[in-house]
Structures are given as structure tokens and as C-alpha cells.
Design an enzyme around this catalytic site. Sequence first.
Site, PDB file in Angstrom:
ATOM      1  CD  GLU A 156       0.781  36.660  83.799  1.00 12.59           C
ATOM      2  OE1 GLU A 156       1.666  36.033  83.189  1.00 12.59           O
ATOM      3  OE2 GLU A 156      -0.329  36.930  83.301  1.00 12.59           O
TER       4      GLU A 156
ATOM      5  CE1 TYR B 213      -5.122  37.451  78.027  1.00 11.29           C
ATOM      6  CE2 TYR B 213      -3.857  36.662  79.902  1.00 11.29           C
ATOM      7  CZ  TYR B 213      -4.164  37.660  78.998  1.00 11.29           C
ATOM      8  OH  TYR B 213      -3.525  38.872  79.069  1.00 11.29           O
TER       9      TYR B 213
ATOM     10  CD  GLU C 279      -1.948  40.623  81.620  1.00 13.76           C
ATOM     11  OE1 GLU C 279      -1.972  39.593  80.906  1.00 13.76           O
ATOM     12  OE2 GLU C 279      -0.898  41.103  82.081  1.00 13.76           O
TER      13      GLU C 279
ATOM     14  CG  ASP D  33       4.051  37.236  74.937  1.00 21.93           C
ATOM     15  OD1 ASP D  33       4.867  36.958  74.041  1.00 21.93           O
ATOM     16  OD2 ASP D  33       2.817  37.310  74.741  1.00 21.93           O
TER      17      ASP D  33
END
Length: 647
Positions: A452, A505, A541, A208
Amino acid sequence: MLSPERPGLFRVLCLFALFEAACLLDTGMLFPRESSSREVKELSGLWSFRADKSPDRNQGFDKAWYKSRLWETGPVIDMPVPASYNDITQDPTLRDFIGWVWYEREVVVPARWVTDEGTRVVIRVGSAHYYSIVWVNGVKVTEHNGGHLPFEAEVGSLIRKDPTQPCRITIAVNNTLTLETLPPGSIQHIDDITKYPKGFFVQNIYFDFFNYAGIHRPVLLYTTPTAYVDDITVVTDFLDNTGRVNYKVSVQGATTATVKVTLMDKDGHCVASSTEPFGVLKVVDVNLWWPYLMHESPGYLYSMEVRLMAANERSTHEDVYTLPVGIRTVSVTSTQFLINKKPFYFHGVNKHEDSDIRGKGFDWPLIVKDFNLLKWMGANSFRTSHYPYAEEILQMCDRHGIVVIDECPGVGIKDIRSFRNASLNHHLDVMDELVRRDKNHASVVMWSVANEPASEMPPAEFYFKTLIQHTKALDPTRPVTYVSNSHYARDKGAPYVDVICINSYFSWYHDPGHLEVIPLQLNTQFENWYGKYQKPIIQSEYGADAVPGLHSDPPMMFTEEYQKVVLQSCHDVFDQKRKQYVIGELIWNFADFMTVQGITRVVGNKKGVFTRQRQPKAAAFILKERYWRLANETGRLPPWTKYPCSL
């Protein structure tokens, strides 16, 4: 679109017994520094540029553009180096271009470099994305597979062939990503001419951030004597007030050589010396390298001067190289991360090399601004998400005491075909290059081999076991991790890392808009991971997008208020768990950054606590208050550090 496969793994020359299991590559990659024996000529500025827009992107090779001046083979434009080429022009096809682009510059080489055959002349490219081939005066001198890391070649003999002519440097760069590159990607051709133009294809990526391309870091010419210091490796330790610097100097081009090693403090006073090419320097009343906000004198660096006197059949040479050295130790327990045997808590950020116009291009004003912002907010650390950053950035970290988790470009390893041997061998190569480049930086305290990955897939266990063990063999003095977003029970690589790093998240990608789930889900996450692996955890994160200036009360997604509440809810849980086994928190992200176009991104990712132009959102002040409070809780700070400061 890619060049033929490059050679296999670098040869391993020896087992470095002095440092237990540290293996060396066949050549060093010391950062070019001027000295009494070395000169550096930087080639930053305007280069001639052309994108090869032929259907197969191969016209430049078919017509041998490298054999003559680039403007003689067709139109060229000005292109700044270093910079990404994507945002420089108004041409949308260049912004999203995939394939070969060509750079060229003619350089006037100092006459003494040409006439003195005892001078070795080297071209060095700080980084180019992703496959690069370099020619000098039409002769290929090197090629390199991968971005983010430097490569170089000797060019003195080519320059001396015709000293009346300028030195013409041609560099072809290809940004195509395949399942075997780092990061991986794939090319998708679409042949339906009723819907798409003839020859239409897209580059699929699995990460991303925008796939910026070009020559991103400085291109240099530098000199050494023909007998020269090729590499230096240091490993530091201390006992009570005595520091130990284990060192090894590698020499090239000499049949006989003597070495003088002198370690000097900040005032230029000699504190230890040796005449051996390897050994231990003992420093009495040592000044340790400490992180920012952990000590009243963070980032203390000694200078190790290596002076080589060498002889070959024809002449005698002297070479001088000075390496900054920070004396410190790093270790990990089941619940703590220790620097100099004291607990260290990461309160920092994730970053990107990303900014307006220049893309990923190296830019000193931006770097200095970012360090001012880091110190203003009380950040003591960052991760080089998701690739190695410029060497100059790590040098800044060394000087200012900013702790670094050094990550390789292993982001987006999602396809099972990217776990095959060809991908693994390239990944091992990249780790070799990364450790070789960054091994002597005191600020680098941990290696991260991936971000990831699809680590729940069956091939992932062998892949990451091999990769992590290889990295530990290269450098047994630093812990190794990778960053996971997998289910804790199915993660194949977690048993082999030293520190668990987790990206999550809650209330954003999962249960969007439901802030009430954060405390429960984050607590459960920590308990599950620690319960299974009994290793310290970093929340590597967390965060939420916030469009600057967008407000709502009650908070709604994409507003600054929502981002604030997400952070505060996570911080409440961090405060509970850092008393047990959580050793750090790194916000995603330091600043907004560009991504590919898509329906989930409005001109880039907006999870930054600063805008892309480095202006603070409300969340920046939340972090500033928190990070300074965390630093002051240690009780080891002198009065002047009780308040935010700049460089």
C-alpha cells in the site's frame, strides 16, 4: 537518535551466467546448521537490559556503556531474548519507548573454539529493530540498518585476545523510524510546555501494527573452518520425470579447494552428485515439491550436501553444509499462476509475527500452533505481511508445502519524501538482503516489494520501476509484485509487476455497514484492474473487524455475524472471477494483532479470524469449509486429504 548513515549498496561481485541474471552479494547468509565441521551455540535466555532514557537518548554512547559491564554503568533489568521489550514490564514508558536500548550477555565460549585458530567464530543476530550496533568485549564488530533480516560478524580474534575472560556481547538497538527507513516514519517534537512536558515527542508511523522493538530472533555463535562454504544458490526445473538442480557453491578462505556435491532423497539415498563448484544435477524419477493439498506428498525435500576440502598456506580444512532443496517451477500467464506447470489458486491468509507478552519475539510453540491452524483450515499459502518472517518459519513452509509471498518491510511509504534516492537505495539494499536470505526456499514463489505505497504520486513510477527491475535481476525465476490500494488508473507501479495484488475493504472503510455494495464494487474493481493491465489478480487483503463474542442479528459492524457476511459476499465474487483471472484470496487477518492506541482500535486490530490467543471466531469455520472445498475441487487429492488434518 539514529546512527550515522551506513555504507551504500553492497558490491555486486559477478553476473551469475548459469542462472541468467541472478546477481550475488559479496558474502553469503546461509542459515547456521550444525555438521561435522560446524557448531552452533544459541544465546537465547535472559540478557541484561537498559533503555537510555536521557533526553537525547545518547548517554550510552557519551559514557561508552559498551566498554564495561552494563550493570557497572547503572541499573539493569532482566530481558528475555528473543522477545520484544515493550510488553515485558509494567513500565508504560518502556512499552512506548523510542530510542536506544542496550542488551548485554556474557558467554562462556568452548575452549576448543579459542585454542583452534583454524576455527572461525561468528556472531549472528536473527533480527533486531531497527538499527543495531554490536560490540564484543568493548570492540565494535558490526552494525546493521533495518529489522527483520539477519546480520553477522566474525569475532574469533577478539575472543582469543584474552581467553581467560568471558565473551561479553553488547548490542544497542534503536527503533526510531525516519522517512528513509523501512518502514518509514517521522519524529514529531512538540514544544508547547503549557500542554506537553519538556522534550515531548512522538513517533509517527504510517502502518497499522504496533512498532514492537528489541532483539526479536535468536542470537547465535557458530563456527566454520577458516576455509568454508560461504554461499549456495540453487535454481530448479524439470522435464518429464527428470528434475534439474542448477547450483553454484561459493567458497571463502581457500587458495585451492575441491568440492563434492551430493543430492540425497528423503531416505538418504544419493540421486545425483558432482565434483564441480557449479553445474546441473539431474534427478531421474524426480519427486517434485508440491503445495499442501495439491498433491499426496506435499513439501518433498531433497538434501544437498556440500563437502569442501580446502587448503591454504598452513593447513587443510574440511567443511560440510547441507541445504534442503525442493524441486519445482513457478510461472505466470495473463490469467494463471502455475506451480510445476499446473494452475495454483492461493487460498490463504495474511499474518503478523505478533502475540501476547513476547510481541514479535520468535516463539516455537506459537509457530507450531499457527501451522496446525493453517492446515486445519485448509490454507495453502500466506503473505509475510508486512516484513520478512523468521527463517525457521520459511523452513516449516518448505517442509509442509505452505506457499509464501515473501514481502519486504516496505509498508507505509506514504510521504513523497520517502521516494527520494536515499530511501530507494536503502530499499534496494533490503531487497538484496531478502533475496540473499530466502532465494533457496521452495515455498517462496513470489517477492513483494511493498504494501500500500502512495503509488499514485509522480515519483512512484521511477521508484518502483527501479525496485522491481532490480529484484527481477536478483532472481529472474520468481515473479515480483507489490500490494496496492490505489485507484487502478493512477497506479504508477502496476505496469511493472507480474501479478496484481489488491487490498480493499468494501462495506468497512468504504460505505461502512452497507453489505449490499460488496458484490457490485468488488466485481467492478476486478474488471477495472484486469481490463487495464491484463495480469492475474490476487485479492491480497479483505475482511472486517469482529470483537470475539459480540453478536447481532441483523449483522452489525464489529460483530462476528458481520464479519461472516463480509467474507461470504466476497467469496461469491471470487468464485465468479477465479474462473477467469483471479488467482487467489488472502484473508486479512489470520489472527488479531496489536496496534498503536487510537479511537479506531480497541486493544488492537480485530480483523483476525482467530483471536490473538489463537481461538477461532465464526469466520474461521467459514474459511475452513471454503478452503477445503476449493482444495477438493482440484480432484488431485487422495482420500485421506478429503478431511482436515493436523501436522
